[in-house]
Design an enzyme around this catalytic site. Structure first.
Site, PDB file in Angstrom:
ATOM      1  N   TYR A 148      24.578  19.129  41.874  1.00  0.00           N
ATOM      2  CA  TYR A 148      25.584  20.186  41.741  1.00  0.00           C
ATOM      3  C   TYR A 148      26.060  20.621  43.123  1.00  0.00           C
ATOM      4  O   TYR A 148      27.263  20.769  43.363  1.00  0.00           O
ATOM      5  CB  TYR A 148      25.027  21.372  40.957  1.00  0.00           C
ATOM      6  CG  TYR A 148      26.042  22.458  40.707  1.00  0.00           C
ATOM      7  CD1 TYR A 148      26.959  22.346  39.664  1.00  0.00           C
ATOM      8  CD2 TYR A 148      26.107  23.588  41.520  1.00  0.00           C
ATOM      9  CE1 TYR A 148      27.907  23.331  39.431  1.00  0.00           C
ATOM     10  CE2 TYR A 148      27.054  24.575  41.293  1.00  0.00           C
ATOM     11  CZ  TYR A 148      27.948  24.439  40.255  1.00  0.00           C
ATOM     12  OH  TYR A 148      28.899  25.406  40.035  1.00  0.00           O
ATOM     13  N   LYS A 152      29.934  20.209  44.656  1.00  0.00           N
ATOM     14  CA  LYS A 152      30.695  21.330  45.190  1.00  0.00           C
ATOM     15  C   LYS A 152      30.959  21.171  46.693  1.00  0.00           C
ATOM     16  O   LYS A 152      31.996  21.637  47.195  1.00  0.00           O
ATOM     17  CB  LYS A 152      29.974  22.647  44.896  1.00  0.00           C
ATOM     18  CG  LYS A 152      29.889  22.967  43.403  1.00  0.00           C
ATOM     19  CD  LYS A 152      31.271  22.930  42.737  1.00  0.00           C
ATOM     20  CE  LYS A 152      31.213  23.325  41.280  1.00  0.00           C
ATOM     21  NZ  LYS A 152      32.548  23.260  40.633  1.00  0.00           N
TER      22      LYS A 152
END
Length: 262
Positions: A148, A152
């Site tokens: 994750y 990002k």
């Protein structure tokens, strides 16, 4: 006012973007997987704000669906002046031993779709000499908390590079990097966040208001709230070994998750 296209529009920050943009009299194109939820939202937005609302059901982990959304961005009919790449979900699993198909789906939604849709929007908007792209990342981009964080970090770096390339075209690119926000995001990903103090949390309405104000001002990196701007500054100054240690601690305290993210 210009039409705004929002991915992940049926919940969380996407839902807040839809309401704030509608009340500012922007027509909308709403993109998410749940067509019934989108239709209900479209009716509510039209009734409350009187704006034109299109519904475009799409699963952004599917390449054909991404292309349908890209075609809408290229369309000259009700041209899109603001793209909000917001769709995403919490994976909440270890990479080693985790479900690789789930990892691929997350990559497709939070990286590939952002790339393809930004490409479609940027080319069309630059041809018209105006427009804006807002990509939703996270302060997690500065951390080392699994894939994750990696997704990002890519969104943040990509958007900065896109902003450089678009300079002088009349089109802007902004990356939104919030911290923890009170939405359905963690609940839908079966992520237990009860150990985090209330001061760590932001409200969706203020996050979205800050993001839209920064888009209007042409800000490239939008980090809502003073406390997360301070946190981001501190993390950037820390040795990466310390950042990795924080990531290791977070993984240690999180419970394993067998739920399905959406």
């Amino acid at each position: 006012m210009a039409t705004a296209l929002i991915t992940g529009a049926s919940a969380g920050l996407g839902l807040e973007f839809a309401w704030q943009l509608a009340t500012a009299h922007h027509d909308l194109v709403l993109v998410a997987r749940d067509s019934e939820r989108l239709e209900r939202l479209a009716a509510q937005l039209h009734a409350a704000a009187g704006v034109h609302v299109e519904v475009l059901p799409a699963d952004l982990s599917e390449r054909d669906d991404v292309e349908r959304v890209a075609e809408r961005l290229r369309s000259g009919e009700r041209p899109v002046g603001l793209l909000v790449n917001n769709a995403g979900f919490a994976i909440h699993q270890r990479f080693v031993g985790g479900d690789v198909a789930r990892e691929e789906r997350a990559f497709d939604v939070m990286v590939r779709a952002v790339l393809v849709l930004s490409h479609a929007a940027a080319g069309t908007m630059a041809g018209r000499g105006r427009g804006a792209i807002l990509n939703v990342a996270s302060v997690a981009a500065l951390m080392a908390s699994g894939t994750y964080s990696a997704h990002k970090a890519w969104v943040r770096s990509f958007t900065e590079g896109l902003a450089v390339e678009l300079k002088g075209t009349g089109v802007s690119a902004t990356v939104l990097c919030p911290g923890f926000v009170h939405t359905e995001f963690h609940e839908r990903g079966n992520v237990d966040m009860t150990s985090y103090p209330e001061i760590a949390w932001l409200n969706a309405d203020s996050v979205v208001a800050t993001a839209l104000a920064d888009v209007r001002r042409g800000v490239v990196i939008s980090t809502p709230s003073l406390r997360y701007r301070v946190v981001s500054g501190v993390v950037r100054m820390l040795p990466r070994s310390a950042v990795r240690a924080i990531g290791k601690y977070r993984k240690a305290v999180e419970a394993p998750d067998d739920g399905v993210s959406s």
